[in-house]
Scaffold this motif. Sequence first.
Motif, mmCIF file in Angstrom:
data_model
loop_
_atom_site.group_PDB
_atom_site.id
_atom_site.type_symbol
_atom_site.label_atom_id
_atom_site.label_comp_id
_atom_site.label_asym_id
_atom_site.label_seq_id
_atom_site.Cartn_x
_atom_site.Cartn_y
_atom_site.Cartn_z
ATOM 1 N N GLN A 174 0.831 -1.201 0.000
ATOM 2 C CA GLN A 174 0.000 0.000 0.000
ATOM 3 C C GLN A 174 0.861 1.243 0.000
ATOM 4 N N VAL B 241 -0.218 5.223 0.467
ATOM 5 C CA VAL B 241 -1.372 6.075 0.763
ATOM 6 C C VAL B 241 -0.920 7.519 0.906
ATOM 7 N N ARG C 130 -3.530 15.919 -9.502
ATOM 8 C CA ARG C 130 -3.560 14.824 -8.538
ATOM 9 C C ARG C 130 -2.130 14.321 -8.401
ATOM 10 N N SER D 99 0.587 11.642 -7.022
ATOM 11 C CA SER D 99 0.736 10.252 -6.599
ATOM 12 C C SER D 99 2.195 9.933 -6.322
ATOM 13 N N TRP E 86 2.128 1.976 -7.001
ATOM 14 C CA TRP E 86 1.536 3.319 -7.082
ATOM 15 C C TRP E 86 0.524 3.519 -5.958
ATOM 16 N N GLY E 87 0.414 4.761 -5.527
ATOM 17 C CA GLY E 87 -0.664 5.123 -4.622
ATOM 18 C C GLY E 87 -1.847 5.653 -5.417
ATOM 19 N N GLN E 88 -2.942 5.948 -4.715
ATOM 20 C CA GLN E 88 -4.160 6.436 -5.364
ATOM 21 C C GLN E 88 -4.105 7.931 -5.634
ATOM 22 N N THR F 278 -3.469 12.179 -4.190
ATOM 23 C CA THR F 278 -4.162 13.196 -3.403
ATOM 24 C C THR F 278 -4.265 14.463 -4.263
#
Length: 121
Positions: free
Chosen positions: A3, A5, A93, A95, A111-113, A115
């Motif tokens: 993960q 995040v 965005r 990442s 990869w993260g989602q 912010t």
Amino acid sequence: EVQLVESGGGLVQPGGSLRLSCAASGFTFGDYNMSWVRQPLGKGPEWVSAISSSGGRTYYSDPVKGRFTISRDNTKNTLYLQMNSLKPEDTARYSCATYTVVDGTAHYGYWGQGTQVTVSS
């Protein structure tokens, strides 16, 4: 489970600052080079910054050089991006991702989602 995040995004006025964080888990964070990549709405991804696994080497794209600072804390499994003097064109965005370099080419892995960062008055 791997993960990444991200957190710390938001709405900020031009000239303001934000600090993004990327918390890693499920893999040995300190073994990986890390990168920040941003993607404005409706546009392709743009590499922003990178840092070596130890944190000893950092790299920046020309649009953010001198305004953004990448760092990491391998004891906390966390990557950071300090963003100062923000401009509307920084809206995107953001990442985080792991990467390796093979024959001079960066290959992204985890990869993260992302912010969202919005710079607007």
